[in-house]
Design a protein around this motif. Structure first.
Motif, mmCIF file in Angstrom:
data_model
loop_
_atom_site.group_PDB
_atom_site.id
_atom_site.type_symbol
_atom_site.label_atom_id
_atom_site.label_comp_id
_atom_site.label_asym_id
_atom_site.label_seq_id
_atom_site.Cartn_x
_atom_site.Cartn_y
_atom_site.Cartn_z
ATOM 1 N N HIS A 28 -30.176 63.613 -65.478
ATOM 2 C CA HIS A 28 -31.060 63.379 -67.068
ATOM 3 C C HIS A 28 -29.906 62.385 -68.187
ATOM 4 O O HIS A 28 -28.367 62.746 -67.238
ATOM 5 C CB HIS A 28 -30.810 65.092 -67.472
ATOM 6 N N ARG A 29 -30.421 61.645 -68.704
ATOM 7 C CA ARG A 29 -29.670 60.451 -68.918
ATOM 8 C C ARG A 29 -29.680 61.214 -70.911
ATOM 9 O O ARG A 29 -30.914 61.778 -71.482
ATOM 10 C CB ARG A 29 -30.199 59.465 -69.780
ATOM 11 N N THR A 73 -24.530 65.327 -79.172
ATOM 12 C CA THR A 73 -25.282 67.234 -80.263
ATOM 13 C C THR A 73 -25.385 68.152 -78.443
ATOM 14 O O THR A 73 -26.231 67.549 -77.572
ATOM 15 C CB THR A 73 -27.047 66.591 -81.263
ATOM 16 N N ASP A 74 -25.315 69.438 -79.084
ATOM 17 C CA ASP A 74 -26.082 70.370 -78.474
ATOM 18 C C ASP A 74 -26.768 70.530 -78.788
ATOM 19 O O ASP A 74 -27.950 70.737 -77.157
ATOM 20 C CB ASP A 74 -25.416 71.868 -78.981
ATOM 21 N N THR A 75 -27.938 70.140 -79.093
ATOM 22 C CA THR A 75 -29.200 70.377 -79.229
ATOM 23 C C THR A 75 -30.002 69.450 -78.340
ATOM 24 O O THR A 75 -31.580 69.782 -77.668
ATOM 25 C CB THR A 75 -29.808 69.051 -80.288
ATOM 26 N N GLU A 76 -29.501 68.081 -77.645
ATOM 27 C CA GLU A 76 -30.273 67.442 -77.152
ATOM 28 C C GLU A 76 -30.342 68.309 -75.632
ATOM 29 O O GLU A 76 -31.230 67.544 -74.913
ATOM 30 C CB GLU A 76 -29.277 66.003 -76.363
ATOM 31 N N LYS A 134 -25.631 71.052 -70.214
ATOM 32 C CA LYS A 134 -24.898 69.897 -70.120
ATOM 33 C C LYS A 134 -24.337 69.073 -68.736
ATOM 34 O O LYS A 134 -24.762 68.204 -68.389
ATOM 35 C CB LYS A 134 -24.349 68.962 -71.486
ATOM 36 N N GLN A 135 -23.370 69.448 -68.130
ATOM 37 C CA GLN A 135 -22.655 69.009 -67.385
ATOM 38 C C GLN A 135 -23.808 69.447 -65.580
ATOM 39 O O GLN A 135 -23.622 68.444 -65.178
ATOM 40 C CB GLN A 135 -21.499 69.629 -66.620
ATOM 41 N N LYS A 136 -24.192 70.325 -65.567
ATOM 42 C CA LYS A 136 -25.278 70.671 -64.749
ATOM 43 C C LYS A 136 -26.657 69.964 -64.829
ATOM 44 O O LYS A 136 -26.765 69.501 -63.974
ATOM 45 C CB LYS A 136 -26.315 72.027 -64.802
#
Length: 614
Positions: free
Chosen positions: A120-121, A126-129, A112-114
């Motif tokens: 990306h928004r 969730t981890d899923t997104e 997510k950090q990358k």
């Protein structure tokens, strides 16, 4: 532990998705959502709460042009609280991709950090997104959708069942599996994907099971399956024998009550084909359990979780009684982290109703790595645990929908009884008493009559005690695991604090809890010999401190009747069969108390049926 349904074909998409979700709600009910195509756009409808909340939202403003492909999801929260935003399905930034996911992405934060740095928004916690944005990112790099999907899967660490649709390619659904169950349904000019078989039964009985690392592409007229290296593989559909009615309530108020009352029938099915009625011999050889498989076994590990763990504890008494082999019983969540001493002379028995329990599966794989022989006992044909075992013994209990397990437990215990008798004959040439095998053949009818007889008395006892806040369950020897199971059922569905103890341990601490408003449910069977007398002494210790006693006892146990506030009499049987008869009153007691307290019996809070995450 979430539920997934997906469809591609000519049917109206929303009824298919909602019907599938209703049959999967036992897997999670924190939130629910669907996605489909409408006017060449991806349309997502989702909400916090249960399926009926989603239906209200859908039908408040019905989509007029909803088309396949579509996906549905019912959630059991792991990352991010239950909310509209955290409900599945999730979309990418451009709203061209949408997916649903079951499992846990362990490296989601790093990914997510990358993605955030790339602009990306994210709309959820969730981890899923992360998954859908990863696919989008690879599309942005110029990969086609299938390549982007495969590349995304390589980046993910953890467990997942994923289904994804893409607005620009409405002719297929992309599906992937790793350590989380996926079943594909095969129809005529239509195909389905689900996380469990009941979701598919209204539409098809032909299914394909995906293995870990496999990817499927569902078109309306075909299914393509690939391994992790993108090699195309052929899979033959399996015909499921369950009918739709067997996955519905059939007139009972709750699935749990239906499944308690189905136990005699489940026992009958579990015995089917395993006892030769002519010579009264038990036979598992057709299921691959032959002498060569068990050659040189010097130790048995039984590993499971929850109710299945209690069945394993019963098995320890059975196997050590009949065989000269030491048995250890472990909670799967502990087993894999304690460096168990396993080698090629170890028999590992994994027990799981669903065959997908994450901790049990991980323990099985650890034992396999260390060279153990792998035997599993489960209820679901083609499940992961079954496929990864050297030998699998199915319980044949049929679908168990209620989160609180009942018929799975009794059939697991039954398989262990058969196994103990069979191994005694196979390894030592010692025939089991034919009288016991005769009794085993008749046990289904006997249990059916017992259930019918005790239900009014159980209701009467429940009306007296449903307002309690605490309860103790006491048993010894083979009835100790049944005390644990009874306490678990009361906790699970009635939300009453309950503890199960070996009755002889009372004086080592728990006796301090005895008081007038804390009942002790005491299990005592004359068939346990001197242990019966010892349990009576333990009951006297409770009585002398004014603790009310509810006893589950053998017929004509006058000593217990004198000191009990209430009691249920159990027909005399053989020692090995005691757990089957003694657990049923405890199941019914928990059910009736929960019903009187107004609890959601089939979907107890914070729990889900198939625990596919650690």
């Amino acid at each position: 532990m979430c539920g997934i349904i997906g469809y591609i074909g000519k049917r109206q998409i929303i009824p298919v998705l909602l019907e599938g979700l209703r049959r999967l709600e036992y897997r999670g009910y924190d939130s629910a959502g669907i996605v489909f195509l409408e006017k060449n756009k991806i349309k997502v409808i989702k909400t916090k709460g249960r399926i009926f909340n989603l239906e209200e939202k859908i039908f408040k403003k019905p989509p007029l042009e909803a088309k396949a492909p579509g996906l549905g999801h019912t959630r059991w929260a792991t990352h991010g609280e239950p909310s509209d935003e955290n409900a599945h399905p999730h979309m990418d930034c451009k709203e061209e991709l949408s997916l649903v996911h079951n499992g846990i992405i362990e490296n989601y934060y790093e990914l997510k950090q990358k993605l955030l740095k790339k602009g990306h928004r994210f709309c959820s916690a969730t981890d899923t997104e992360v998954i859908v944005h990863l696919v989008e990112d690879y599309l942005n790099e110029g990969l086609n959708i299938k390549e982007a999907f495969f590349r995304t899967l390589k980046d993910l660490k953890g467990s997942f069942a994923i289904a994804l649709i893409y607005k620009k390619h409405p002719e297929f659904i992309l599906v992937a599996r790793n350590q989380s169950p996926v079943v594909l349904g095969v129809g005529e000019e239509e195909n389905f994907v689900a996380s469990d078989i009941p979701a598919l039964l209204p539409f098809t009985k032909k299914v394909v099971f995906l293995n870990d690392g496999e990817v499927a592409i569902l078109y309306k007229d075909k299914i393509e399956v690939y391994d992790s290296k993108k090699n195309k593989i052929e899979k033959e559909p399996v015909l499921i024998s369950w009918d739709l009615a067997s996955a519905e309530k059939g007139g009972y108020a709750h699935f749990m009550l239906k499944e308690i009352c189905e136990q005699p029938e489940a026992i009958k099915h579990t015995l089917l084909g395993r006892i030769n009625l002519d010579n009264k011999e038990i036979d598992f050889s057709k299921e691959g359990l032959v002498k060569e498989f068990l050659e040189d076994v010097q130790k048995v590990f039984i590993v499971a979780c929850g109710t299945s763990y209690h069945a394993g504890l019963v098995a320890k008494y059975l196997i050590e009684r009949h065989l000269e082999i030491p048995v250890e019983v472990d909670l799967a969540s502990e087993f894999r982290y304690r460096n168990p001493l396993i080698n090629s002379k170890t028999l590992f028995i994994g027990v799981s109703q669903s065959g997908e329990t994450a901790d049990t599966l991980a323990s099985l794989r650890l034992a396999k790595e260390k060279g153990a022989k792998i035997l599993s006992i489960c209820n679901v044909l083609g499940s992961t645990i079954a496929r990864e075992s050297g030998v699998v013994l199915y319980t044949q209990a049929g679908p168990e929908i209620s989160v609180a397990s009942t018929k799975a437990f009794t059939t697991q215990v039954l398989v262990f009884i058969l196994l103990a008798f069979y191994l005694k004959k196979m390894l030592y040439g010692k025939d089991e008493d034919k009288e016991k095998v005769d009794a085993l053949i008749k046990i289904s009818n006997q249990l059916d009559n017992f259930i019918e007889k005790i239900r009014p008395k159980i209701k009467e006892i429940s009306e007296k005690w449903h307002n309690i806040s605490n309860c103790l369950y006491l048993g010894r020897n083979i009835l100790f695991p049944i005390a644990l199971e009874g306490a678990l059922k009361l906790k699970e569905i009635a939300y009453i604090h309950a503890e199960g103890y070996a009755a002889g341990e009372m004086k080592h601490g728990p006796i301090a809890l005895i008081e007038e408003n804390v009942p002790s449910i005491i299990l005592a069977a004359k068939e346990t010999g001197i242990v019966y007398e010892k349990t009576l002494s333990n009951a006297e210790e409770v009585k002398s401190r004014r603790g009310p006693i509810i006893s589950i006892i053998s017929e004509n146990s006058e000593e217990f009747k004198k000191i009990s506030y209430d009691y249920i009499e159990v027909p005399l049987t053989f020692y090995e069969f005691l757990p089957i008869f003694y657990v049923v009153p405890l199941q019914l007691l928990a059910y009736e108390i929960a019903a009187l307290r107004g609890c959601d019996i089939d979907k107890p809070r914070n729990l889900a049926k198939s625990v596919t995450v650690e």
